[in-house]
Design a protein around this motif. Sequence first.
Motif, PDB file in Angstrom:
ATOM      1  N   ALA A  76       4.591  11.902  -0.433  1.00  0.00           N
ATOM      2  CA  ALA A  76       5.956  12.431  -0.406  1.00  0.00           C
ATOM      3  C   ALA A  76       6.807  11.815  -1.511  1.00  0.00           C
ATOM      4  CB  ALA A  76       6.591  12.172   0.955  1.00  0.00           C
ATOM      5  N   LEU A  77       6.619  10.542  -1.789  1.00  0.00           N
ATOM      6  CA  LEU A  77       7.350   9.900  -2.882  1.00  0.00           C
ATOM      7  C   LEU A  77       6.900  10.449  -4.238  1.00  0.00           C
ATOM      8  CD1 LEU A  77       7.322   6.201  -1.627  1.00  0.00           C
ATOM      9  CD2 LEU A  77       9.328   7.688  -1.801  1.00  0.00           C
ATOM     10  N   GLU A  78       5.602  10.673  -4.382  1.00  0.00           N
ATOM     11  CA  GLU A  78       5.077  11.137  -5.665  1.00  0.00           C
ATOM     12  C   GLU A  78       5.559  12.544  -6.000  1.00  0.00           C
ATOM     13  OE1 GLU A  78       0.920  10.552  -5.048  1.00  0.00           O
ATOM     14  OE2 GLU A  78       0.955   8.472  -5.796  1.00  0.00           O
ATOM     15  N   VAL A  79       5.617  13.430  -5.009  1.00  0.00           N
ATOM     16  CA  VAL A  79       6.043  14.801  -5.322  1.00  0.00           C
ATOM     17  C   VAL A  79       7.530  14.860  -5.652  1.00  0.00           C
ATOM     18  CG1 VAL A  79       4.235  15.793  -3.870  1.00  0.00           C
ATOM     19  CG2 VAL A  79       6.507  15.454  -2.913  1.00  0.00           C
ATOM     20  N   LYS A  80       8.278  13.845  -5.245  1.00  0.00           N
ATOM     21  CA  LYS A  80       9.688  13.780  -5.620  1.00  0.00           C
ATOM     22  C   LYS A  80       9.907  13.092  -6.960  1.00  0.00           C
ATOM     23  CE  LYS A  80      11.290  13.578  -0.811  1.00  0.00           C
ATOM     24  NZ  LYS A  80      12.022  12.791   0.218  1.00  0.00           N
ATOM     25  N   GLY A  81       8.840  12.549  -7.523  1.00  0.00           N
ATOM     26  CA  GLY A  81       8.983  11.797  -8.762  1.00  0.00           C
ATOM     27  C   GLY A  81       9.677  10.473  -8.579  1.00  0.00           C
ATOM     28  N   ALA A  82       9.667   9.933  -7.357  1.00  0.00           N
ATOM     29  CA  ALA A  82      10.356   8.671  -7.067  1.00  0.00           C
ATOM     30  C   ALA A  82       9.540   7.490  -7.609  1.00  0.00           C
ATOM     31  CB  ALA A  82      10.551   8.516  -5.560  1.00  0.00           C
ATOM     32  N   VAL A  83      10.168   6.663  -8.414  1.00  0.00           N
ATOM     33  CA  VAL A  83       9.502   5.474  -8.940  1.00  0.00           C
ATOM     34  C   VAL A  83       9.354   4.459  -7.808  1.00  0.00           C
ATOM     35  CG1 VAL A  83       9.642   3.600 -10.615  1.00  0.00           C
ATOM     36  CG2 VAL A  83      10.442   5.890 -11.233  1.00  0.00           C
ATOM     37  N   HIS A  84       8.143   3.990  -7.584  1.00  0.00           N
ATOM     38  CA  HIS A  84       7.911   3.090  -6.460  1.00  0.00           C
ATOM     39  C   HIS A  84       6.655   2.268  -6.698  1.00  0.00           C
ATOM     40  CE1 HIS A  84       5.205   6.443  -5.646  1.00  0.00           C
ATOM     41  NE2 HIS A  84       4.502   5.611  -4.909  1.00  0.00           N
ATOM     42  N   ASN A  85       6.527   1.188  -5.955  1.00  0.00           N
ATOM     43  CA  ASN A  85       5.303   0.401  -5.885  1.00  0.00           C
ATOM     44  C   ASN A  85       4.919   0.271  -4.415  1.00  0.00           C
ATOM     45  OD1 ASN A  85       4.979  -0.343  -8.731  1.00  0.00           O
ATOM     46  ND2 ASN A  85       6.839  -1.560  -8.442  1.00  0.00           N
ATOM     47  N   ALA A  86       3.616   0.302  -4.145  1.00  0.00           N
ATOM     48  CA  ALA A  86       3.134   0.242  -2.771  1.00  0.00           C
ATOM     49  C   ALA A  86       2.111  -0.886  -2.624  1.00  0.00           C
ATOM     50  CB  ALA A  86       2.511   1.577  -2.367  1.00  0.00           C
ATOM     51  N   PHE A  87       2.231  -1.653  -1.542  1.00  0.00           N
ATOM     52  CA  PHE A  87       1.345  -2.778  -1.276  1.00  0.00           C
ATOM     53  C   PHE A  87       1.119  -2.885   0.228  1.00  0.00           C
ATOM     54  CE2 PHE A  87       4.356  -3.817  -4.673  1.00  0.00           C
ATOM     55  CZ  PHE A  87       3.519  -4.098  -5.741  1.00  0.00           C
ATOM     56  N   TYR A  88       0.230  -3.816   0.601  1.00  0.00           N
ATOM     57  CA  TYR A  88       0.152  -4.268   1.987  1.00  0.00           C
ATOM     58  C   TYR A  88       0.209  -5.788   1.963  1.00  0.00           C
ATOM     59  CZ  TYR A  88      -4.570  -6.251   1.866  1.00  0.00           C
ATOM     60  OH  TYR A  88      -5.656  -7.054   1.604  1.00  0.00           O
ATOM     61  N   LEU A  89       0.469  -6.391   3.110  1.00  0.00           N
ATOM     62  CA  LEU A  89       0.547  -7.857   3.210  1.00  0.00           C
ATOM     63  C   LEU A  89      -0.351  -8.337   4.338  1.00  0.00           C
ATOM     64  CD1 LEU A  89       2.133 -10.593   2.498  1.00  0.00           C
ATOM     65  CD2 LEU A  89       3.489 -10.052   4.526  1.00  0.00           C
ATOM     66  N   ARG A  90      -1.130  -9.355   4.032  1.00  0.00           N
ATOM     67  CA  ARG A  90      -1.850 -10.072   5.086  1.00  0.00           C
ATOM     68  C   ARG A  90      -1.922 -11.535   4.689  1.00  0.00           C
ATOM     69  NH1 ARG A  90      -7.378  -7.728   6.966  1.00  0.00           N
ATOM     70  NH2 ARG A  90      -5.977  -6.387   8.162  1.00  0.00           N
ATOM     71  N   GLU A 107       0.681  -9.533   9.201  1.00  0.00           N
ATOM     72  CA  GLU A 107       0.360  -8.367   8.378  1.00  0.00           C
ATOM     73  C   GLU A 107       1.493  -7.350   8.378  1.00  0.00           C
ATOM     74  OE1 GLU A 107      -3.375  -5.216   7.823  1.00  0.00           O
ATOM     75  OE2 GLU A 107      -3.300  -6.569   9.554  1.00  0.00           O
ATOM     76  N   ILE A 108       1.643  -6.671   7.251  1.00  0.00           N
ATOM     77  CA  ILE A 108       2.497  -5.493   7.129  1.00  0.00           C
ATOM     78  C   ILE A 108       1.631  -4.392   6.539  1.00  0.00           C
ATOM     79  CG2 ILE A 108       4.569  -4.493   6.084  1.00  0.00           C
ATOM     80  CD1 ILE A 108       5.701  -7.333   5.887  1.00  0.00           C
ATOM     81  N   ASP A 109       1.575  -3.253   7.207  1.00  0.00           N
ATOM     82  CA  ASP A 109       0.659  -2.193   6.794  1.00  0.00           C
ATOM     83  C   ASP A 109       1.031  -1.592   5.446  1.00  0.00           C
ATOM     84  OD1 ASP A 109      -0.873  -2.379   9.128  1.00  0.00           O
ATOM     85  OD2 ASP A 109       0.500  -1.070  10.223  1.00  0.00           O
ATOM     86  N   LEU A 110       2.319  -1.425   5.190  1.00  0.00           N
ATOM     87  CA  LEU A 110       2.758  -0.811   3.939  1.00  0.00           C
ATOM     88  C   LEU A 110       4.078  -1.426   3.507  1.00  0.00           C
ATOM     89  CD1 LEU A 110       2.379   1.382   1.739  1.00  0.00           C
ATOM     90  CD2 LEU A 110       3.633   2.955   3.236  1.00  0.00           C
ATOM     91  N   ILE A 111       4.116  -1.898   2.272  1.00  0.00           N
ATOM     92  CA  ILE A 111       5.345  -2.390   1.658  1.00  0.00           C
ATOM     93  C   ILE A 111       5.685  -1.463   0.508  1.00  0.00           C
ATOM     94  CG2 ILE A 111       6.424  -4.303   0.408  1.00  0.00           C
ATOM     95  CD1 ILE A 111       4.432  -6.176   1.818  1.00  0.00           C
ATOM     96  N   LEU A 112       6.905  -0.974   0.504  1.00  0.00           N
ATOM     97  CA  LEU A 112       7.377  -0.122  -0.584  1.00  0.00           C
ATOM     98  C   LEU A 112       8.504  -0.825  -1.329  1.00  0.00           C
ATOM     99  CD1 LEU A 112       7.610   3.377   1.161  1.00  0.00           C
ATOM    100  CD2 LEU A 112       5.808   2.573  -0.386  1.00  0.00           C
ATOM    101  N   GLU A 113       8.418  -0.794  -2.627  1.00  0.00           N
ATOM    102  CA  GLU A 113       9.519  -1.223  -3.472  1.00  0.00           C
ATOM    103  C   GLU A 113      10.051   0.008  -4.182  1.00  0.00           C
ATOM    104  OE1 GLU A 113       8.283  -5.839  -4.450  1.00  0.00           O
ATOM    105  OE2 GLU A 113       7.877  -4.288  -5.956  1.00  0.00           O
ATOM    106  N   LEU A 114      11.267   0.413  -3.827  1.00  0.00           N
ATOM    107  CA  LEU A 114      11.849   1.606  -4.415  1.00  0.00           C
ATOM    108  C   LEU A 114      13.358   1.549  -4.308  1.00  0.00           C
ATOM    109  CD1 LEU A 114      11.473   4.690  -2.046  1.00  0.00           C
ATOM    110  CD2 LEU A 114      11.055   2.368  -1.299  1.00  0.00           C
ATOM    111  N   SER A 115      14.019   2.172  -5.257  1.00  0.00           N
ATOM    112  CA  SER A 115      15.487   2.249  -5.287  1.00  0.00           C
ATOM    113  C   SER A 115      16.133   0.874  -5.158  1.00  0.00           C
ATOM    114  CB  SER A 115      15.980   3.173  -4.171  1.00  0.00           C
ATOM    115  OG  SER A 115      15.425   4.466  -4.286  1.00  0.00           O
TER     116      SER A 115
END
Length: 380
Positions: free
Chosen positions: A290-304, A310-318
Amino acid sequence: MLKRTISPLIAQRLRDYPAVALVGPRQSGKTTLARQLGKRYYDLEQESDRLRLDVQWDEVVREPGLLVLDEAQEWPEVFARLRGEIDRDRQRAGRFLLLGSVSPALMTRVSESLAGRLSVVELAPLAWDELNSNAQRHRHWLMGGFPDGGVLNGRTFPAWQRDYLDLLRQRDLPNWGLAATPQTMLRLLRMLASVHGQEWNASQIGNSLGLSYHTVNSHVDYLVGAFLLRRLEAFHANIRKRLVKRPKVYWRDTGLLHSILNVEDPNSLLSQPWVGASWEGYVIQQVISALEVKGAVHNAFYLRTSDQREIDLILELSGERWAIEIKLTSRPSRDDLASLNRNADLIEADRRFLVCRQSDLVQSGGQTVCDLEGMLECLP
């Protein structure tokens, strides 16, 4: 006809660039979408279309309107011709739409001939929010998003997915230069299905297959490039905790995943010990897509961490950091939310999401409990 949510992004890129490459897995709907965008269409896998375009090149490229070139990598000389034609009139945007499944040949020729002249856009299979009916959305997790794979008609899953993977390993991947026999690739695909959503360990997979970890990593690179797999990188930060550094590997399309694991109906899926990992990967794919089709600049990670926080998904955006925990439950508990907040505090997350099967969206401060639809609505 289904409306693809990526259409506005393609239109925007065509206004800004002379050419756009629409890439993605085979059978994801690239040709159907391209034919809606441009009426002048050439399939460069067909010798007759290559001949027509060759003979009429000067006339065709100077006509107004979008020119669609499907499977462009099958006619290598077209890239040099496109470069010359674009350079003759660099101010003219929206001239060429190139289609292709990602392969080393395609991306090498694009980077060598069309760098700075072309924008690359990825078309994934149908996303949850592109489906028209509740029935289609209900079977999307089980059957995946390929238009012909059952999600639209409820009938062709899982036979279509098995045929798709057979053709991929027997024809496409070898043609793209993957040095693995179809039998070895079948074993690798099964192994990759068994470790879906787990930390990547190439040595472990290699030992099971009798291959070096270098070879396994090389094969997986091809599968990532073919849009079968997604690597989710580990989050790195100074948080006074030892962090896991290996990426996780997910199948992008859960229909393909479930077909390999011989799951054919919802009841069978829910009875599997790995069902939580399947749901987790499904939600991650829908959010990132959904972020990609909007052209939203972002980074995606997980944490353990080493002590299993643990965090399943970390997003850095806006300019913000989002922590997303994914649970396969319709009744999240206070403990689930408390755990999310403790782990989100480690990375100083600005917003915290608990994505589950609960349909009612609950928000308090920077905390949100919601289902997949609510999560998608929160994206910028």
